[in-house]
Design an enzyme around this catalytic site. Structure first.
Site, PDB file in Angstrom:
ATOM      1  CB  CYS A  28      -0.938   0.004   1.208  1.00 10.43           C
ATOM      2  SG  CYS A  28      -2.246  -1.234   1.076  1.00 10.43           S
ATOM      3  CB  ILE A  29       3.002   2.814   2.603  1.00  2.42           C
ATOM      4  CG1 ILE A  29       2.164   2.218   3.742  1.00  2.42           C
ATOM      5  CG2 ILE A  29       3.407   4.240   2.960  1.00  2.42           C
ATOM      6  CD1 ILE A  29       0.861   2.905   4.027  1.00  2.42           C
TER       7      ILE A  29
END
Length: 437
Positions: free
Chosen positions: A274-275
């Site tokens: 995600c990040i």
């Protein structure tokens, strides 16, 4: 209330529904276990034969999910298959497929679109389709909606479409699928009602938003918030280092403020699905509206520069010992993207390994969670995890601490390593053989 909607809601509430989960990875598998545990039959669908075979044999391929849980689920109504023809049996279809970036750092939606195309011929009235993959605002409307309706079904009337972003945190003992609140947006109010009926059985708190776009944007804000704050502290790390200040000491001190501050710690770069990826979904989509997301792109630049920063610290350290990186033996400690898991997605450790090798260094790794270097989309190393004995540690010219697993013996490493490049702030007390990175 339409009859179709009533029937669908009633099936979820009575647990008569068959839950179909498409994509059995770090998101899909915990979701399967949760629905199975509360009495639903679950059909797992994946294109990977080896995953399906393992699951049907009661085995796990994710370290923090024990095989016993898979075996128990097999005995109580869970089955895995690669046969998309079975989609018609399911009352819910929850899509948990990857959404990586391509080489131009643009969203690669092929997993989502190919999966929806594979489901399309077998969709039927009464089903709810939920996308959980992180993506840009508008994906559900632009990519899923036309495909779902292609065969004559009408979303909101006889089939239902929602977006509900995953919020898994692998290896975090404080939260599980049930206790993490679930955000959900529907294409229509009827879609939302059916989607809530699907999720409220399994999740303690369901948070409704007004649209699929709002739900998609919510997920991006959560992850961009982390990416920007980590970018800020990574930039401050570089400044603090020049000034002879320990950034970890500073963050710890700032974190004692009981309001208005959240502690984020620097590292060798961003990892996980995600990040490092999600901010670029928004920057890409924003261009369609003539907008330039400078704040997000700047933090992305800072975070992407961190593996190079660690490499430069490594070269400086070797140089001080009278050695070049070329020909030096370098041991990278921890190649999973975060501590105490086996998840390798977007791991900055692997980029550091590649940079070391490109400069002529001889690279090896040690990771108690990853015994053999796995097949990855972008990287390939024919390596197995090194045993951390005193003799083996001492045989390397440098050790790079990239992921701070609890299972490492940090005292043993400190005693025997010629040079430690610490990118995680594990060694707070200054030592001659430790360089902060």
């Amino acid at each position: 209330m339409s009859e179709q909607k009533q029937n669908s809601i009633a099936k979820f509430k009575s647990k008569e529904a068959l839950i179909g989960i498409v994509g059995l990875g770090y998101v899909g598998l915990p979701l399967m276990l949760r629905y199975n545990a509360i009495g639903y039959r679950v059909l797992g669908i994946d294109i990977d034969d080896s995953k399906v075979d393992k699951l049907n044999a009661g085995q796990s391929y994710i370290e923090h999910i024990p095989a016993e849980k898979i075996a128990t689920s097999r005995n109580s109504g869970f089955e895995a298959t690669t046969d998309f023809r079975r989609v018609g049996e399911c009352d819910a279809l929850i899509l948990c497929v990857p959404t990586p970036l391509n080489k131009y750092r643009e969203p690669d939606m092929s997993f989502v679109t190919n999966t929806t195309d594979a489901l399309k011929p077998y969709l039927r009235a009464g089903q709810v389709v939920s996308l959980e993959s992180t993506t840009y605002p508008g994906t559900t409307e632009e990519e899923l909606l036309p495909r779902v309706q292609e065969g004559g079904l009408v979303v909101g009337e006889n089939i239902f479409l929602v977006y509900s972003p995953e919020r898994e945190d692998p290896g975090n003992p404080d939260f599980e699928t049930r206790t993490i609140p679930k955000v959900i947006g529907g294409h229509t109010p009827a879609c939302l009602e059916v989607g809530v009926a699907l999720y409220e059985q399994a999740i303690d708190k369901v948070v409704q938003v007004s649209s699929t776009k709002a739900a998609e944007m919510t997920k991006l804000l959560e992850n961009i918030h982390r990416a920007v704050n980590i970018g800020l502290v990574n930039e401050m790390k570089v400044v603090a280092d020049r000034m002879g200040i320990d950034i970890f000491e500073v963050v710890d001190a700032a974190a004692t403020k009981p309001f208005g501050f959240t502690a984020y710690y620097p590292g060798p770069g961003l990892g996980g699905h995600c990040i490092p990826i999600d901010p670029f979904y928004l920057t890409w989509k924003a261009r369609e509206y003539g907008l330039h997301t400078r704040f997000i792109e700047l933090s992305g630049e800072v975070n992407r520069a961190m593996p190079e920063y660690v490499l430069n610290k490594l070269m400086d350290g070797l140089n001080d010992c009278g050695k070049a990186l070329k020909g030096s033996r370098v041991l990278v400690l921890g190649i999973a993207y975060k501590k105490n898991v086996d998840d390798m997605r977007e791991s900055p450790s692997v980029e550091i390994m590649e940079l070391v090798e490109a400069k002529g260094g001889i690279v090896a790794y040690s990771d108690p969670h990853v015994p053999v270097f796995p097949k990855m989309r972008e990287y390939h190393f024919e390596l197995s995890s090194e045993v951390l004995s005193a003799e083996n540690i001492a045989s390397f010219d440098a050790v790079v601490l990239a992921t701070d697993h609890d299972r490492f013996d940090y005292e043993l490493i400190k005693q025997h390593a010629k040079l430690i490049v610490d990118s995680r702030g594990k060694y707070r007390v200054p030592a001659e053989n430790v360089i902060k990175a």
